[in-house]
Design a protein around this motif. Structure first.
Motif, PDB file in Angstrom:
ATOM      1  N   LYS A  17      -0.234  -6.731  -9.626  1.00  0.00           N
ATOM      2  CA  LYS A  17       0.023  -6.237  -8.261  1.00  0.00           C
ATOM      3  C   LYS A  17       1.221  -6.985  -7.680  1.00  0.00           C
ATOM      4  CE  LYS A  17       0.168  -4.914  -4.082  1.00  0.00           C
ATOM      5  NZ  LYS A  17      -0.235  -5.573  -2.887  1.00  0.00           N
ATOM      6  N   GLY A  20       5.316  -4.958  -1.831  1.00  0.00           N
ATOM      7  CA  GLY A  20       6.594  -4.313  -1.572  1.00  0.00           C
ATOM      8  C   GLY A  20       7.634  -5.349  -1.166  1.00  0.00           C
ATOM      9  N   GLY A  58       3.193  -2.474  -3.740  1.00  0.00           N
ATOM     10  CA  GLY A  58       2.947  -2.135  -2.335  1.00  0.00           C
ATOM     11  C   GLY A  58       4.122  -1.383  -1.730  1.00  0.00           C
ATOM     12  N   GLY A  59       4.100  -1.275  -0.415  1.00  0.00           N
ATOM     13  CA  GLY A  59       5.169  -0.536   0.259  1.00  0.00           C
ATOM     14  C   GLY A  59       5.681  -1.247   1.497  1.00  0.00           C
ATOM     15  N   GLY A  60       5.204  -2.506   1.682  1.00  0.00           N
ATOM     16  CA  GLY A  60       5.497  -3.242   2.909  1.00  0.00           C
ATOM     17  C   GLY A  60       6.972  -3.522   3.159  1.00  0.00           C
ATOM     18  N   ARG A  64       4.579   0.124   6.754  1.00  0.00           N
ATOM     19  CA  ARG A  64       3.140  -0.181   6.764  1.00  0.00           C
ATOM     20  C   ARG A  64       2.535   0.584   7.925  1.00  0.00           C
ATOM     21  NH1 ARG A  64       4.077  -5.907   5.603  1.00  0.00           N
ATOM     22  NH2 ARG A  64       3.401  -6.271   3.464  1.00  0.00           N
ATOM     23  N   GLY A  65       1.413   1.261   7.655  1.00  0.00           N
ATOM     24  CA  GLY A  65       0.767   2.066   8.683  1.00  0.00           C
ATOM     25  C   GLY A  65       0.418   1.276   9.933  1.00  0.00           C
ATOM     26  N   ASP A  79       0.139   5.527   7.753  1.00  0.00           N
ATOM     27  CA  ASP A  79      -0.403   5.170   6.438  1.00  0.00           C
ATOM     28  C   ASP A  79       0.164   6.083   5.344  1.00  0.00           C
ATOM     29  OD1 ASP A  79      -1.864   2.921   7.088  1.00  0.00           O
ATOM     30  OD2 ASP A  79      -3.722   4.024   7.460  1.00  0.00           O
ATOM     31  N   GLY A  82       3.434   4.842   4.575  1.00  0.00           N
ATOM     32  CA  GLY A  82       3.292   3.653   3.723  1.00  0.00           C
ATOM     33  C   GLY A  82       3.049   4.054   2.271  1.00  0.00           C
ATOM     34  N   MET A  83       2.196   5.051   2.073  1.00  0.00           N
ATOM     35  CA  MET A  83       1.906   5.491   0.700  1.00  0.00           C
ATOM     36  C   MET A  83       3.163   6.079   0.049  1.00  0.00           C
ATOM     37  SD  MET A  83      -1.967   6.979   0.838  1.00  0.00           S
ATOM     38  CE  MET A  83      -2.306   7.294   2.556  1.00  0.00           C
ATOM     39  N   ILE A 140      -4.687   4.374  -3.024  1.00  0.00           N
ATOM     40  CA  ILE A 140      -5.808   5.207  -3.472  1.00  0.00           C
ATOM     41  C   ILE A 140      -5.660   6.630  -2.915  1.00  0.00           C
ATOM     42  CG2 ILE A 140      -7.384   3.226  -3.653  1.00  0.00           C
ATOM     43  CD1 ILE A 140      -8.868   4.525  -1.241  1.00  0.00           C
ATOM     44  N   SER A 142      -5.649   7.477   0.306  1.00  0.00           N
ATOM     45  CA  SER A 142      -6.314   7.665   1.603  1.00  0.00           C
ATOM     46  C   SER A 142      -5.805   6.640   2.604  1.00  0.00           C
ATOM     47  CB  SER A 142      -7.827   7.462   1.480  1.00  0.00           C
ATOM     48  OG  SER A 142      -8.355   8.416   0.607  1.00  0.00           O
ATOM     49  N   PHE A 145      -6.445   2.164   3.884  1.00  0.00           N
ATOM     50  CA  PHE A 145      -6.605   1.261   2.740  1.00  0.00           C
ATOM     51  C   PHE A 145      -5.276   0.564   2.493  1.00  0.00           C
ATOM     52  CE2 PHE A 145     -10.263   3.938   2.146  1.00  0.00           C
ATOM     53  CZ  PHE A 145     -11.212   3.074   1.618  1.00  0.00           C
ATOM     54  N   THR A 147      -2.678  -1.444  -0.674  1.00  0.00           N
ATOM     55  CA  THR A 147      -2.432  -1.411  -2.114  1.00  0.00           C
ATOM     56  C   THR A 147      -3.163  -2.556  -2.831  1.00  0.00           C
ATOM     57  OG1 THR A 147      -0.343  -2.541  -1.704  1.00  0.00           O
ATOM     58  CG2 THR A 147      -0.247  -0.158  -2.026  1.00  0.00           C
TER      59      THR A 147
END
Ligand code: UDP
Length: 245
Positions: A17, A20, A58-60, A64-65, A79, A82-83, A140, A142, A145, A147
């Protein structure tokens, strides 16, 4: 790579993991091609050792949402943004890996036809057995949540030997080591200790999932040279989170 090194592997399938933020390097946001290249070469060493690697990014570094929602956007919309950010990072990482001739397979909980395959656990396990680095994007799929939770879930689903969580510091400390010079690093912790001490290394959902499925977690400094190789060969880098002993 010689056979002796390969035979000494203590982890043969790992879920790595990366946040971001790790991809942005010293920049304020975005993706640093130089950092991508560094991660790709670190991953190549593991591939050459025969380690099967699932990768969650991640996507930070982009969105971020929670932050978007504080700024006034609808949380769920934030979110999804973010995904989408995690998908951009996965595409960038795929590109960096492929430039080093590392075979990859990229999946997403929110697929884009012709660009990223839909997430499919059986396919992921097959691609791992074919020695491809499998990138899991869009968390996931949704909102609400992170990452980290996605990394825990994918680690359990692919039956990884360990979840390797890369951070900026070399493990879990009893206080923020950047702000507090006398902070102490733990070599080993149980899942419940991480939760009870409120050690903000991964969110509680992610830790509980690992605890319930006995998924080892090793938190380590991604900037340390050869750190991934040392870990798969059993060196005690950073902090290990495991069942209560
Ligand atoms: N996200 C989400 N569901 C998921 C995974 C991620 O809604 O399953 C969103 C969430 O807004 C999150 C953002 O995507 O803040 C980026 O992921 P994360 O914050 O975990 O990235 P990192 O901190 O690892 O860079």
């Amino acid at each position: 790579m010689n056979d002796t090194t390969t035979n000494n592997l203590i982890y043969r399938r790992v879920l790595l993991k990366l946040s971001g933020e790790a991809l942005q390097g010293n920049d304020a946001a975005g993706i640093s091609p130089k950092i991508l290249e560094q991660f790709a070469s670190d991953i190549k060493v593991l591939v050459e050792l025969g380690v099967e690697i699932g990768l969650v990014i991640g996507g930070g570094n982009l969105f971020r949402g929670a932050a978007l929602s504080e700024a006034g956007l609808d949380r769920v919309t934030g979110d999804y943004m973010g995904m989408l950010a995690t998908m951009m990072n996965a595409l960038a990482m795929r590109d960096a890996l492929e430039r080093l001739n590392i075979p990859t397979y990229t999946m997403s909980a929110l697929p884009i036809n012709g660009v990223i395959e839909p997430f499919d656990r059986r396919e992921a396990v097959y691609q791992l057995s074919q020695k491809k680095v499998v990138l899991f994007s869009a968390g996931i799929g949704s909102p609400y949540f992170t990452t980290d939770s996605a990394a825990s879930l994918r680690a359990v689903e692919i039956n990884a030997d360990i979840l390797l969580k890369a951070t900026k510091v070399d493990g879990i400390y009893n206080a923020d080591p950047i702000l507090n010079k006398s902070a102490k690093r733990y070599e080993c912790l149980s899942y419940n200790e991480v939760i009870e001490k409120n050690l903000k290394v991964m969110d509680a959902t992610a830790i509980c999932l690992c605890r319930d499925h006995n998924m080892l977690i090793r938190v380590f400094d991604s900037g340390k040279p050869n750190v991934l190789k040392k870990i798969v060969l059993g060196e005690p880098e950073g902090t290990l989170v495991q069942e209560e002993k």
